[in-house]
Write a protein that holds these residues in place. Structure first.
Motif, PDB file in Angstrom:
ATOM      1  N   HIS A  18       0.825  -1.207   0.000  1.00  0.00           N
ATOM      2  CA  HIS A  18       0.000   0.000   0.000  1.00  0.00           C
ATOM      3  C   HIS A  18       0.864   1.264   0.000  1.00  0.00           C
ATOM      4  N   ALA A  19       1.932   1.264   0.793  1.00  0.00           N
ATOM      5  CA  ALA A  19       2.803   2.442   0.877  1.00  0.00           C
ATOM      6  C   ALA A  19       3.449   2.747  -0.471  1.00  0.00           C
ATOM      7  N   VAL A  20       3.933   1.721  -1.142  1.00  0.00           N
ATOM      8  CA  VAL A  20       4.571   1.909  -2.446  1.00  0.00           C
ATOM      9  C   VAL A  20       3.540   2.363  -3.485  1.00  0.00           C
ATOM     10  N   GLU A  21       2.415   1.703  -3.534  1.00  0.00           N
ATOM     11  CA  GLU A  21       1.397   2.061  -4.521  1.00  0.00           C
ATOM     12  C   GLU A  21       0.904   3.491  -4.318  1.00  0.00           C
ATOM     13  N   THR A  22       0.706   3.884  -3.073  1.00  0.00           N
ATOM     14  CA  THR A  22       0.247   5.240  -2.772  1.00  0.00           C
ATOM     15  C   THR A  22       1.280   6.275  -3.199  1.00  0.00           C
ATOM     16  N   ALA A  23       2.540   6.009  -2.901  1.00  0.00           N
ATOM     17  CA  ALA A  23       3.608   6.942  -3.264  1.00  0.00           C
ATOM     18  C   ALA A  23       3.709   7.099  -4.780  1.00  0.00           C
ATOM     19  N   VAL A  24       3.642   5.993  -5.500  1.00  0.00           N
ATOM     20  CA  VAL A  24       3.773   6.023  -6.957  1.00  0.00           C
ATOM     21  C   VAL A  24       2.582   6.729  -7.602  1.00  0.00           C
ATOM     22  N   GLN A  25       1.391   6.524  -7.072  1.00  0.00           N
ATOM     23  CA  GLN A  25       0.185   7.125  -7.651  1.00  0.00           C
ATOM     24  C   GLN A  25       0.173   8.643  -7.547  1.00  0.00           C
ATOM     25  N   GLU A  26       1.051   9.209  -6.722  1.00  0.00           N
ATOM     26  CA  GLU A  26       1.109  10.664  -6.602  1.00  0.00           C
ATOM     27  C   GLU A  26       1.685  11.319  -7.858  1.00  0.00           C
ATOM     28  N   ASN A  27       2.340  10.532  -8.699  1.00  0.00           N
ATOM     29  CA  ASN A  27       2.850  11.058  -9.962  1.00  0.00           C
ATOM     30  C   ASN A  27       1.690  11.108 -10.959  1.00  0.00           C
ATOM     31  N   LYS A  28       1.452  12.277 -11.526  1.00  0.00           N
ATOM     32  CA  LYS A  28       0.291  12.470 -12.411  1.00  0.00           C
ATOM     33  C   LYS A  28       0.361  11.664 -13.706  1.00  0.00           C
ATOM     34  N   ASP A  29       1.548  11.201 -14.074  1.00  0.00           N
ATOM     35  CA  ASP A  29       1.696  10.434 -15.306  1.00  0.00           C
ATOM     36  C   ASP A  29       1.495   8.932 -15.112  1.00  0.00           C
ATOM     37  N   VAL A  30       1.257   8.508 -13.880  1.00  0.00           N
ATOM     38  CA  VAL A  30       1.049   7.089 -13.609  1.00  0.00           C
ATOM     39  C   VAL A  30      -0.400   6.726 -13.911  1.00  0.00           C
ATOM     40  N   VAL A  31      -0.572   5.741 -14.776  1.00  0.00           N
ATOM     41  CA  VAL A  31      -1.896   5.264 -15.156  1.00  0.00           C
ATOM     42  C   VAL A  31      -2.316   4.121 -14.238  1.00  0.00           C
ATOM     43  N   LYS A  32      -1.369   3.231 -13.943  1.00  0.00           N
ATOM     44  CA  LYS A  32      -1.671   2.044 -13.141  1.00  0.00           C
ATOM     45  C   LYS A  32      -0.412   1.614 -12.401  1.00  0.00           C
ATOM     46  N   VAL A  33      -0.594   1.154 -11.168  1.00  0.00           N
ATOM     47  CA  VAL A  33       0.540   0.623 -10.401  1.00  0.00           C
ATOM     48  C   VAL A  33       0.055  -0.537  -9.546  1.00  0.00           C
ATOM     49  N   GLU A  34       0.872  -1.565  -9.473  1.00  0.00           N
ATOM     50  CA  GLU A  34       0.584  -2.694  -8.589  1.00  0.00           C
ATOM     51  C   GLU A  34       1.903  -3.241  -8.071  1.00  0.00           C
ATOM     52  N   ALA A  35       2.010  -3.327  -6.755  1.00  0.00           N
ATOM     53  CA  ALA A  35       3.216  -3.843  -6.117  1.00  0.00           C
ATOM     54  C   ALA A  35       3.006  -5.306  -5.742  1.00  0.00           C
ATOM     55  N   PHE A  36       4.079  -6.070  -5.853  1.00  0.00           N
ATOM     56  CA  PHE A  36       4.065  -7.494  -5.529  1.00  0.00           C
ATOM     57  C   PHE A  36       5.197  -7.770  -4.533  1.00  0.00           C
ATOM     58  N   PRO A  37       4.932  -7.618  -3.218  1.00  0.00           N
ATOM     59  CA  PRO A  37       5.986  -7.792  -2.216  1.00  0.00           C
ATOM     60  C   PRO A  37       6.682  -9.148  -2.276  1.00  0.00           C
ATOM     61  N   ALA A  38       5.961 -10.217  -2.520  1.00  0.00           N
ATOM     62  CA  ALA A  38       6.558 -11.553  -2.544  1.00  0.00           C
ATOM     63  C   ALA A  38       7.547 -11.725  -3.694  1.00  0.00           C
ATOM     64  N   GLU A  39       7.381 -10.919  -4.737  1.00  0.00           N
ATOM     65  CA  GLU A  39       8.243 -11.017  -5.915  1.00  0.00           C
ATOM     66  C   GLU A  39       9.247  -9.863  -6.000  1.00  0.00           C
ATOM     67  N   ASP A  40       9.215  -8.960  -5.014  1.00  0.00           N
ATOM     68  CA  ASP A  40      10.105  -7.791  -5.000  1.00  0.00           C
ATOM     69  C   ASP A  40       9.997  -6.962  -6.274  1.00  0.00           C
ATOM     70  N   LYS A  41       8.758  -6.779  -6.737  1.00  0.00           N
ATOM     71  CA  LYS A  41       8.601  -5.985  -7.962  1.00  0.00           C
ATOM     72  C   LYS A  41       7.375  -5.087  -7.894  1.00  0.00           C
ATOM     73  N   VAL A  42       7.436  -4.048  -8.715  1.00  0.00           N
ATOM     74  CA  VAL A  42       6.323  -3.121  -8.874  1.00  0.00           C
ATOM     75  C   VAL A  42       6.077  -2.971 -10.369  1.00  0.00           C
ATOM     76  N   ASP A  43       4.860  -3.266 -10.797  1.00  0.00           N
ATOM     77  CA  ASP A  43       4.463  -3.042 -12.187  1.00  0.00           C
ATOM     78  C   ASP A  43       3.851  -1.649 -12.262  1.00  0.00           C
ATOM     79  N   VAL A  44       4.331  -0.857 -13.194  1.00  0.00           N
ATOM     80  CA  VAL A  44       3.814   0.505 -13.328  1.00  0.00           C
ATOM     81  C   VAL A  44       3.603   0.823 -14.799  1.00  0.00           C
TER      82      VAL A  44
END
Length: 68
Positions: A18-44
């Motif tokens: 939630h913390a990562v997704e919230t931080a990333v969504q603050e960028n106006k150019d972000v259309v979609k973000v999903e973090a995957f803690p178990a895989e150590d990745k963020v799809d943006v």
């Protein structure tokens, strides 16, 4: 629009997700973000690739290490 995978260290739970997704969504150019803690990745998905550096900085500022 472009999709990117950002490798991130330090996410371990739903709070981290939630913390990562919230931080990333603050960028106006972000259309979609999903973090995957178990895989150590963020799809943006961003409107402009130039936003990617800001996205990585936002993840770092939230307390997580960006690997790529």
């Amino acid at each position: 629009m472009a999709k990117h995978v950002i490798m991130v260290e330090g996410m371990s739970c739903d709070h981290c997700k939630h913390a990562v997704e919230t931080a990333v969504q603050e960028n106006k150019d972000v259309v979609k973000v999903e973090a995957f803690p178990a895989e150590d990745k963020v799809d943006v998905e961003v409107l402009n690739d130039a936003a990617l550096e800001d996205v990585k900085q936002r993840i770092y500022d939230a307390g997580y290490d960006v690997k790529s």
